[in-house]
Design an enzyme around this catalytic site. Structure first.
Site, mmCIF file in Angstrom:
data_model
loop_
_atom_site.group_PDB
_atom_site.id
_atom_site.type_symbol
_atom_site.label_atom_id
_atom_site.label_comp_id
_atom_site.label_asym_id
_atom_site.label_seq_id
_atom_site.Cartn_x
_atom_site.Cartn_y
_atom_site.Cartn_z
ATOM 1 N N CYS A 36 0.814 -1.223 0.000
ATOM 2 C CA CYS A 36 0.000 0.000 0.000
ATOM 3 C C CYS A 36 0.847 1.272 0.000
ATOM 4 O O CYS A 36 0.651 2.163 -0.836
ATOM 5 C CB CYS A 36 -0.978 -0.009 1.170
ATOM 6 N N HIS A 64 -2.189 1.560 9.416
ATOM 7 C CA HIS A 64 -1.542 0.370 8.852
ATOM 8 C C HIS A 64 -1.891 0.167 7.375
ATOM 9 O O HIS A 64 -1.426 -0.797 6.759
ATOM 10 C CB HIS A 64 -1.924 -0.891 9.638
ATOM 11 N N HIS A 100 -5.793 1.917 -4.438
ATOM 12 C CA HIS A 100 -4.881 1.377 -3.423
ATOM 13 C C HIS A 100 -4.435 -0.029 -3.807
ATOM 14 O O HIS A 100 -4.991 -0.659 -4.701
ATOM 15 C CB HIS A 100 -5.556 1.369 -2.046
#
Length: 333
Positions: free
Chosen positions: A244, A292, A305
């Site tokens: 990511c 996260h 993403h």
């Protein structure tokens, strides 16, 4: 400089027979792997910072040493001038107006000697002032060199400790990733679909339109969208595989903007914006409670993403970018 360690979880080696439990356990495994990966990124970022500090401290030390040597050389020069004047006075020279008057043969000679005395006095004062200044400069430069040398030594020790920690973190991360990969292979098609749905990937890529724009954010979005369909890989930074934060870093690198490597640091980059202010290129950070996962706002309520292992880079509605809530929205430039 300390980086908190994430303990390696003890997980079962086989997925439960129950489909929902199997997916839940796989998501837990994946979450732990993501956390370890992000900690590894953070340790690498910290190492880079320590190495930069070491380079800066070493340069400061070398420059301070050169300044100290130059100042000590100047000190010797001006100390010699002062010593010569002092020696001349000791041997009988008289640097005062009374002496000039007593030895002058006529008024013009007296005036000439006064003029010479002014030159000598000025030279003596200047030499003393310069001597005082260079002595102080040398002392300050030597003190700066000592401080810089100490800072360089400390930065070198910290960098070495971080290298050892990174090696340990990488081992933990690789072990966790291996567990996730093995369990993904065990999923049935139905379980895989449920895993895709529940891990922030959505049922599939959403339709999206990028609002027109010419700014840095819009250019970064266009770069990110060229990676749609490419696979997620833990720790990857492109150009063919991404995690990511790696996708965010790669996309902004294409438009000349440098981002930190880990998602938590990226979520502190730039300035905060509200949901109503979101524009293409803004970063959307997810977590509970800490960051996260991170994606990039495309426009029209969508985010691009790299979701998780077993999935590809895709565009989804902003609230389906992760199982965790949005914790930060940032405008990079």
């Amino acid at each position: 400089m300390a980086v908190s360690l994430v303990p390696a979880p003890v997980m079962a080696q086989e997925l439960p027979d129950n489909k929902s439990d199997a997916v839940a356990q796989l998501e837990e495994l994946d979450h732990e792997a993501v956390l370890l990966t992000e900690e590894w990124h953070r340790a690498n970022d910290d190492l880079a910072a320590r190495e930069a500090e070491l380079e800066e401290a070493t340069a400061a030390f070398e420059q301070s040493q050169e300044s100290a040597e130059q100042a000590r050389g100047d000190e010797e020069l001006f100390r010699g001038n002062v010593d010569e004047l002092a020696n001349a006075s000791y041997q009988g020279a008289r640097f005062n107006k009374l002496s000039a008057l007593l030895v002058a043969e006529d008024p013009q000679a007296f005036l000439d000697q006064l003029s010479a005395l002014d030159v000598l006095a000025a030279g003596n004062a200047e030499s003393l002032d310069r001597l005082t200044a260079v002595v102080r400069q040398a002392e300050e430069a030597e003190a700066s060199a000592a401080e810089a040398e100490k800072a360089a030594a400390e930065a070198a020790v910290e960098a070495e400790e971080l290298r050892a920690e990174i090696d340990e973190r990488r081992t933990e991360m690789d072990e966790q990733i291996a567990k996730v990969q093995a369990h993904i292979d065990d999923l049935t098609a139905e379980e895989q679909a449920e895993y895709d749905q529940g891990s922030g990937g959505g049922a599939g890529e959403t339709d999206y339109q990028v609002p027109p724009g010419t700014g840095t954010g819009s250019a970064a979005v266009q770069a990110a969208l060229t990676r749609v369909g490419m696979p997620y890989v833990y720790g990857a930074t492109g150009p063919g595989t991404f995690d990511c934060s790696g996708l965010m870093q790669w996309a902004y690198n294409q438009v000349g903007v440098s981002l930190p490597r880990n998602s938590a640091a990226q979520a502190s980059t730039g300035t905060a914006v509200s949901r109503a202010q979101l524009a293409p290129g803004d970063l959307i950070a997810y977590g509970n409670p800490s960051v996260h996962h991170i994606g990039m706002y495309v426009g029209n309520g969508n985010v691009v993403h790299a979701p998780t292992t077993g999935q590809n880079v895709k565009v989804v509605p902003i609230d389906r970018g992760s199982n965790s809530p949005i914790v930060a929205m940032r405008r990079v430039a």
